[in-house]
Design an enzyme around this catalytic site. Structure first.
Site, PDB file in Angstrom:
ATOM      1  N   TYR A 279      71.021  92.369  17.292  1.00 49.82           N
ATOM      2  CA  TYR A 279      71.512  90.902  17.651  1.00 49.82           C
ATOM      3  C   TYR A 279      70.097  90.370  18.503  1.00 49.82           C
ATOM      4  O   TYR A 279      69.747  90.855  19.553  1.00 49.82           O
ATOM      5  CB  TYR A 279      72.687  90.822  18.777  1.00 49.82           C
ATOM      6  CG  TYR A 279      73.900  91.172  17.880  1.00 49.82           C
ATOM      7  CD1 TYR A 279      73.930  91.338  16.560  1.00 49.82           C
ATOM      8  CD2 TYR A 279      74.943  91.575  18.717  1.00 49.82           C
ATOM      9  CE1 TYR A 279      75.479  91.608  16.132  1.00 49.82           C
ATOM     10  CE2 TYR A 279      76.412  91.902  17.993  1.00 49.82           C
ATOM     11  CZ  TYR A 279      76.355  91.868  16.798  1.00 49.82           C
ATOM     12  OH  TYR A 279      77.785  91.998  16.230  1.00 49.82           O
TER      13      TYR A 279
ATOM     14  N   ARG B  44      77.996  75.110  16.883  1.00 50.32           N
ATOM     15  CA  ARG B  44      77.424  76.225  16.116  1.00 50.32           C
ATOM     16  C   ARG B  44      76.816  75.732  14.804  1.00 50.32           C
ATOM     17  O   ARG B  44      76.001  75.923  14.290  1.00 50.32           O
ATOM     18  CB  ARG B  44      78.161  77.429  15.942  1.00 50.32           C
ATOM     19  CG  ARG B  44      78.306  78.333  17.345  1.00 50.32           C
ATOM     20  CD  ARG B  44      78.992  79.451  17.167  1.00 50.32           C
ATOM     21  NE  ARG B  44      78.987  80.260  18.466  1.00 50.32           N
ATOM     22  CZ  ARG B  44      79.637  81.600  18.688  1.00 50.32           C
ATOM     23  NH1 ARG B  44      80.083  81.955  17.676  1.00 50.32           N
ATOM     24  NH2 ARG B  44      79.440  82.102  19.863  1.00 50.32           N
TER      25      ARG B  44
ATOM     26  N   SER C  87      79.491  80.236  24.701  1.00 49.69           N
ATOM     27  CA  SER C  87      78.087  79.737  25.067  1.00 49.69           C
ATOM     28  C   SER C  87      78.377  79.221  26.578  1.00 49.69           C
ATOM     29  O   SER C  87      77.280  78.753  27.111  1.00 49.69           O
ATOM     30  CB  SER C  87      77.608  78.801  24.006  1.00 49.69           C
ATOM     31  OG  SER C  87      78.665  77.806  24.063  1.00 49.69           O
TER      32      SER C  87
ATOM     33  N   ASN D 132      89.803  81.034  26.880  1.00 47.40           N
ATOM     34  CA  ASN D 132      90.015  81.995  25.534  1.00 47.40           C
ATOM     35  C   ASN D 132      90.925  83.182  26.098  1.00 47.40           C
ATOM     36  O   ASN D 132      91.913  83.610  25.330  1.00 47.40           O
ATOM     37  CB  ASN D 132      88.982  82.228  24.755  1.00 47.40           C
ATOM     38  CG  ASN D 132      88.524  81.068  23.751  1.00 47.40           C
ATOM     39  OD1 ASN D 132      88.960  80.064  23.907  1.00 47.40           O
ATOM     40  ND2 ASN D 132      87.474  81.153  23.601  1.00 47.40           N
TER      41      ASN D 132
ATOM     42  N   ASP E 103      80.761  93.963  23.545  1.00 48.66           N
ATOM     43  CA  ASP E 103      80.266  94.494  22.350  1.00 48.66           C
ATOM     44  C   ASP E 103      79.101  93.876  21.914  1.00 48.66           C
ATOM     45  O   ASP E 103      79.002  92.647  22.209  1.00 48.66           O
ATOM     46  CB  ASP E 103      81.211  94.172  20.999  1.00 48.66           C
ATOM     47  CG  ASP E 103      80.969  94.562  19.631  1.00 48.66           C
ATOM     48  OD1 ASP E 103      81.305  95.759  19.549  1.00 48.66           O
ATOM     49  OD2 ASP E 103      80.304  93.758  19.063  1.00 48.66           O
TER      50      ASP E 103
ATOM     51  N   TRP F 185      77.010  88.461  19.999  1.00 47.40           N
ATOM     52  CA  TRP F 185      76.254  87.893  18.558  1.00 47.40           C
ATOM     53  C   TRP F 185      76.078  86.517  18.610  1.00 47.40           C
ATOM     54  O   TRP F 185      76.957  85.712  19.134  1.00 47.40           O
ATOM     55  CB  TRP F 185      77.101  88.368  17.579  1.00 47.40           C
ATOM     56  CG  TRP F 185      76.505  87.590  16.410  1.00 47.40           C
ATOM     57  CD1 TRP F 185      75.313  87.847  15.894  1.00 47.40           C
ATOM     58  CD2 TRP F 185      77.455  87.169  15.171  1.00 47.40           C
ATOM     59  NE1 TRP F 185      75.088  87.452  14.456  1.00 47.40           N
ATOM     60  CE2 TRP F 185      76.181  87.037  14.206  1.00 47.40           C
ATOM     61  CE3 TRP F 185      78.637  86.760  14.715  1.00 47.40           C
ATOM     62  CZ2 TRP F 185      76.726  86.511  12.719  1.00 47.40           C
ATOM     63  CZ3 TRP F 185      79.065  86.075  13.749  1.00 47.40           C
ATOM     64  CH2 TRP F 185      78.113  85.960  12.530  1.00 47.40           C
TER      65      TRP F 185
ATOM     66  N   GLN G 108      85.460  97.812  12.777  1.00 47.25           N
ATOM     67  CA  GLN G 108      84.967  96.458  13.104  1.00 47.25           C
ATOM     68  C   GLN G 108      84.956  95.522  11.981  1.00 47.25           C
ATOM     69  O   GLN G 108      83.864  95.137  11.552  1.00 47.25           O
ATOM     70  CB  GLN G 108      83.926  96.621  14.336  1.00 47.25           C
ATOM     71  CG  GLN G 108      83.725  95.192  14.896  1.00 47.25           C
ATOM     72  CD  GLN G 108      82.740  95.001  15.850  1.00 47.25           C
ATOM     73  OE1 GLN G 108      81.798  94.088  15.794  1.00 47.25           O
ATOM     74  NE2 GLN G 108      82.788  96.026  16.977  1.00 47.25           N
TER      75      GLN G 108
ATOM     76  N   LEU H  30      87.822  83.316  15.722  1.00 51.72           N
ATOM     77  CA  LEU H  30      87.863  81.923  15.500  1.00 51.72           C
ATOM     78  C   LEU H  30      87.544  81.416  14.336  1.00 51.72           C
ATOM     79  O   LEU H  30      87.008  80.111  14.041  1.00 51.72           O
ATOM     80  CB  LEU H  30      87.207  81.191  16.628  1.00 51.72           C
ATOM     81  CG  LEU H  30      87.800  81.382  17.942  1.00 51.72           C
ATOM     82  CD1 LEU H  30      87.330  80.736  19.112  1.00 51.72           C
ATOM     83  CD2 LEU H  30      89.317  81.103  18.203  1.00 51.72           C
TER      84      LEU H  30
END
Length: 329
Positions: free
Chosen positions: A54, A227, A289, A297, A49, A21, A176, A207
């Site tokens: 999107y 972002r 990104s 992560n 996912d 996304w 979800q 996050l």
């Protein structure tokens, strides 16, 4: 990478999943998107996912291209249906017509014969629930989808859907919802209903739309290229970010960052590890990104947080956590 069962089903997923996304087809170029997917695969992530909506269907295409050459049976590929994907009056919602047509379109874009988990992206109050689940049932019988999930449904909606799923023998296995240290609206109602129905949580935004990345310092300008500095997420994403861009929240996040350092973790690793402490969570979806974000992560996988640390986290965030179950969806 550890794997967990989704609810009471037989499906195992990587406890950290990769989602696209905002990023694929919009925020990052295709070469970077492919590098992020390769980094996810190298780290042991098997669950991917996406959704038809999107980047106006482009995200599914980019993900498919990035996964070329990967053995299909070695991954879990998940997508969603509900939001508009065209200008026609039937190009949205959970009608039988839209579900069947959207599924075929997603299969084509993803270049696959089947979808592992097909999510109803939101609840559709304009369509009888029986019609929706009959369409899912037919797709399951045809082998085009293996399991069904819902995203951002309330506890009551999930309960109604689960009753129909039992009647129609539809494997409804996943919910979800948004879930993070700051956003815990599923705890009071959604989680208990899902536990009763054997449904696991595959959570998004651990996050908190990047607020728990630690990149936003209190009383400082928003970093360029972050972002929160772009409109890549459109109004929906901007609203999600905006709810946390408050001085008191950012000060609390800076204290969390110090706590993470004491534990030998980055703040994103601490935030993802916190989500994974919840036994009802089957997988936490991360985005990226750049591949370095994936590599860092995923180190949250398998981390066990000391109970005292969980108490310290709650103390730091006291008064800032959103728990209202009516805000689901």
């Amino acid at each position: 990478m550890n794997h967990r069962r989704v609810g009471n089903s037989g499906l195992s997923v990587s406890e950290i999943a990769f989602g696209n996304w905002i990023t694929h087809g919009a925020q990052v170029d295709n070469d970077t998107a492919h590098a992020c997917v390769r980094a996810a695969l190298d780290a042991g992530i098997t669950t991917f996912d996406t959704a038809d909506v999107y980047s106006d269907t482009k995200a599914e295409v980019v993900l498919s291209q990035a996964l070329q050459g990967v053995r299909r049976e070695s991954i879990e590929l998940c997508t969603k249906v509900y939001h508009p994907t065209g200008t026609g009056h039937n190009d949205r919602g959970l009608s039988r017509k839209h579900i069947i047509e959207a599924c075929h379109a997603s299969l084509n874009r993803l270049q696959t014969d089947y979808i592992d988990v097909y999510y109803a992206h939101r609840f559709d109050p304009t369509v009888p629930l029986e019609e929706t689940f009959l369409a899912f049932s037919d797709l399951v019988r045809q082998g085009k989808i293996l399991y069904v999930g819902v995203s951002e449904w309330t506890a009551e909606q999930i309960s109604q859907g689960a009753a129909l799923a039992r009647e129609l023998k539809v494997p409804l296995i996943a919910s979800q919802p948004q879930y993070s240290m700051l956003w815990r609206v599923i705890d009071a109602e959604v989680v208990p209903v899902c536990e009763r129905e054997g449904i696991g949580q595959v959570v998004w935004s651990p996050l908190a739309q990047g607020i728990l990345s630690g990149k936003y310092a209190p009383d400082q300008p928003v970093p360029q290229g972050s972002r929160a500095s772009t409109s890549a997420g459109a109004p929906f994403f901007d609203r999600l970010v905006g709810q946390w861009m408050r001085t008191e929240v950012l000060h609390a996040v800076s204290r969390l960052s110090s706590l993470a350092q004491e534990a030998g973790l980055t703040l994103p690793q601490l935030a993802i590890a916190w989500v994974l402490q919840n036994p009802h969570v089957s997988s936490a979806i991360i985005g990226a990104s750049k591949p370095e974000q994936v590599e860092e992560n995923v180190k949250a996988a398998g981390v066990r947080l000391d109970p005292d640390m969980l108490i310290q986290i709650d103390d730091i965030l006291d008064g800032l956590v959103e728990r209202d179950p009516t805000k689901t969806g």
